[in-house]
Scaffold this motif. Structure first.
Motif, short mmCIF file in Angstrom:
data_model
loop_
_atom_site.label_atom_id
_atom_site.label_comp_id
_atom_site.label_asym_id
_atom_site.label_seq_id
_atom_site.Cartn_x
_atom_site.Cartn_y
_atom_site.Cartn_z
N GLU A 1 -36.61 124.08 40.33
CA GLU A 1 -37.55 123.56 39.56
C GLU A 1 -37.80 121.91 40.04
OE1 GLU A 1 -37.07 121.54 34.94
OE2 GLU A 1 -35.64 123.21 35.66
N ASP A 2 -36.70 121.43 40.76
CA ASP A 2 -36.74 120.09 41.42
C ASP A 2 -37.81 120.12 42.28
OD1 ASP A 2 -34.84 119.25 39.52
OD2 ASP A 2 -33.19 119.27 41.13
N LEU A 3 -37.60 121.29 43.23
CA LEU A 3 -38.65 121.38 44.32
C LEU A 3 -40.14 121.54 43.77
CD1 LEU A 3 -39.21 121.91 47.29
CD2 LEU A 3 -38.43 124.07 46.97
N GLU A 4 -40.25 122.36 42.82
CA GLU A 4 -41.47 122.70 42.49
C GLU A 4 -42.12 121.43 41.78
OE1 GLU A 4 -43.87 125.27 38.76
OE2 GLU A 4 -41.77 125.67 39.48
N LEU A 5 -41.29 120.44 40.97
CA LEU A 5 -41.80 119.23 40.62
C LEU A 5 -42.07 118.37 41.87
CD1 LEU A 5 -39.48 118.55 37.41
CD2 LEU A 5 -42.11 118.74 37.28
N PHE A 6 -41.46 118.28 42.54
CA PHE A 6 -41.76 117.47 43.75
C PHE A 6 -42.89 117.77 44.61
CE2 PHE A 6 -40.84 116.52 48.49
CZ PHE A 6 -40.77 115.15 48.28
N GLN A 7 -43.16 118.77 44.55
CA GLN A 7 -44.47 119.34 45.24
C GLN A 7 -45.60 119.06 44.32
OE1 GLN A 7 -44.48 123.37 47.46
NE2 GLN A 7 -42.52 123.58 46.27
N LYS B 1 -35.55 111.93 48.19
CA LYS B 1 -33.99 111.54 48.37
C LYS B 1 -33.20 111.92 47.15
CE LYS B 1 -32.93 107.35 48.54
NZ LYS B 1 -32.76 105.65 48.91
N ALA B 2 -33.70 111.96 45.90
CA ALA B 2 -33.03 112.68 44.62
C ALA B 2 -32.97 114.03 44.80
CB ALA B 2 -33.68 112.26 43.54
N VAL B 3 -34.11 114.82 45.47
CA VAL B 3 -34.09 116.30 45.28
C VAL B 3 -33.08 116.81 46.50
CG1 VAL B 3 -35.66 118.21 45.94
CG2 VAL B 3 -36.55 116.48 44.61
N LEU B 4 -33.15 115.91 47.48
CA LEU B 4 -32.29 116.43 48.76
C LEU B 4 -30.92 116.20 48.63
CD1 LEU B 4 -32.55 117.25 51.83
CD2 LEU B 4 -32.20 114.86 52.30
N VAL B 5 -30.49 115.21 47.84
CA VAL B 5 -28.99 114.76 47.85
C VAL B 5 -28.32 115.08 46.33
CG1 VAL B 5 -27.34 112.89 48.02
CG2 VAL B 5 -29.28 112.84 49.70
#
Length: 403
Positions: free
Chosen positions: A33-39, A106-110
């Motif tokens: 979900e985080d990845l989809e939002l980031f994209q 940075k939020a998505v990664l960490v």
């Protein structure tokens, strides 16, 4: 009793295992979900940077929109048009988009992630490459900051010309002063990138113009902005297979954003040694989030190919306009005859007004733009240090303790 105890122990283990699996599934769902939002956010931010190609009737005639509206008695809010591509305002929006993307990345990664993944393939390699790109980006930011300083010097030269040409009545003395400033300006603008900053200084010295000063570079004379961008994009490969669903994706996205922003800055703002800077770098077209960035890259690449033939020092919109008006005014000064005819005076006033407008935009925008470049520099430094700290902690934990 023993049998019952064993059975209870076994059921407990099953329950614990089920909870662990559920937690892992929840974490995986959250990660997707985080990845989809980031994209999506990346696509939206870069879509906002695309120049508009169509103009609605409401934009042309706001009164028409108000007449068609059921609430026509109220004021209709018409959003301002986006700034011109490659203008100072456009670059300020680009750097804002970069800072927003970087913070979300940075939020998505960490945040909430298993840090041990940082030491496992493919993240170990991808993060290492991103950290190396970040170092190179710092050099580019430094070069761009100096380039903005050079733009400020050009602005001062143009302002000298404006001050002289706005005199009324205008005489040969004002024309000579304006031509001198504009000639120095154009000489510096057409200098090749190999001698960036040095031939401009020589031209100023030959003209004995105290208002033009060279920049002191903190990078080696052999440093090349073009080679720096090439090195940053060399290993930029989209994740494939199983990597395309994990944290390798945001790392690739952020690397692409970083390269795109630095490439755009080098293409637009005078930088040391830009010979060999390509009009684009490869971004896979099948990636949905990348479509706006590809569109921007193509438009900037078209402008680069046009300007490359002329040998000028960058694509910044205000700089291109300044160069065009300055050339026209120099030609005018060569044919100047006193007293000035009324028609010629009107033509001169229009061009001087345009040059004054350009100077005003540069006066208002270059300082904030330079401050944003510095902010990007410091953000990259902080983020790089934070990621390095996580990597170092993971590496320490992975070292076996001797007994």
């Amino acid at each position: 009793m023993p049998a019952t105890d064993n059975q209870g122990s076994f059921l407990n283990r099953i329950s614990i295992r089920r909870n662990q699996v559920t937690t892992m599934d929840n974490n995986h769902d959250q990660e997707l979900e985080d990845l989809e939002l980031f994209q999506k956010h990346v696509a939206d931010r870069f879509s906002d940077l695309l120049p508009t190609t169509t103009t609605t009737a409401a934009a042309v005639d706001p009164s028409a929109a108000a007449a068609d509206s059921p609430n026509s008695t109220h004021d209709v809010h018409i959003p301002p048009p986006p700034p011109p591509l490659l203008s100072i305002s456009w670059f300020r929006n680009l750097l804002d988009a970069f800072l927003c993307c970087e913070a979300e990345f940075k939020a998505v990664l960490v945040s909430g992630r298993d840090a041990s993944l940082f030491s496992k393939p493919p993240l170990d390699r991808l993060i290492s490459e991103l950290l190396e790109r970040a170092l190179k980006a710092l050099d580019v930011c430094n070069a761009v900051t100096h380039g903005v300083e050079l733009l400020r010097q050009w602005q001062k030269l143009a302002q000298i010309a404006v001050a002289g040409l706005q005199q009324s009545p205008i005489g040969e003395g004002q024309i000579r002063r304006a031509k001198k400033a504009l000639t120095t300006l154009l000489t510096s603008m057409v200098t090749d990138d190999t001698n960036f900053g040095r031939r401009g200084t020589a031209a100023a010295a030959n003209n004995k113009d105290r208002n033009f000063r060279s920049l002191s570079w903190s990078v080696a004379k052999s440093w090349s902005a073009a080679k720096q961008i090439q090195a940053m994009s060399a290993n930029l490969v989209a994740p494939r297979g199983g990597e395309s669903n994990g944290l390798a994706v945001p790392v690739y996205i952020m690397s692409t954003i970083l390269v795109f922003v630095m490439w755009s800055l080098v293409a637009a703002i005078p930088c040391q040694e830009r010979n060999g800077l390509g009009p684009h770098f490869q971004i896979p077209r099948q990636l949905g989030w990348a479509q706006p960035m590809i569109g921007l890259q193509e438009k900037i690449g078209e402008e680069w190919k046009k300007k490359e033939k002329k040998g000028t020092t960058g694509l910044l919109e205000e700089m291109q306009r300044m160069e065009k008006v300055a050339q026209s005014l120099v030609e005018f000064s060569d044919s100047f005859v006193f007293p000035l005819e009324e028609e010629k005076a009107a033509e001169l006033a229009v061009q001087v007004s345009e040059l004054a407008e350009i100077c005003q935009k540069m006066e208002e925008g270059l300082g904030p733009l330079q401050q944003q470049v510095r902010e990007v520099f410091h953000r990259i430094v902080r983020s790089r240090a934070e990621v390095l700290e996580v990597v170092e902690q993971v590496n320490k934990l992975s070292i076996p303790v001797p007994y």
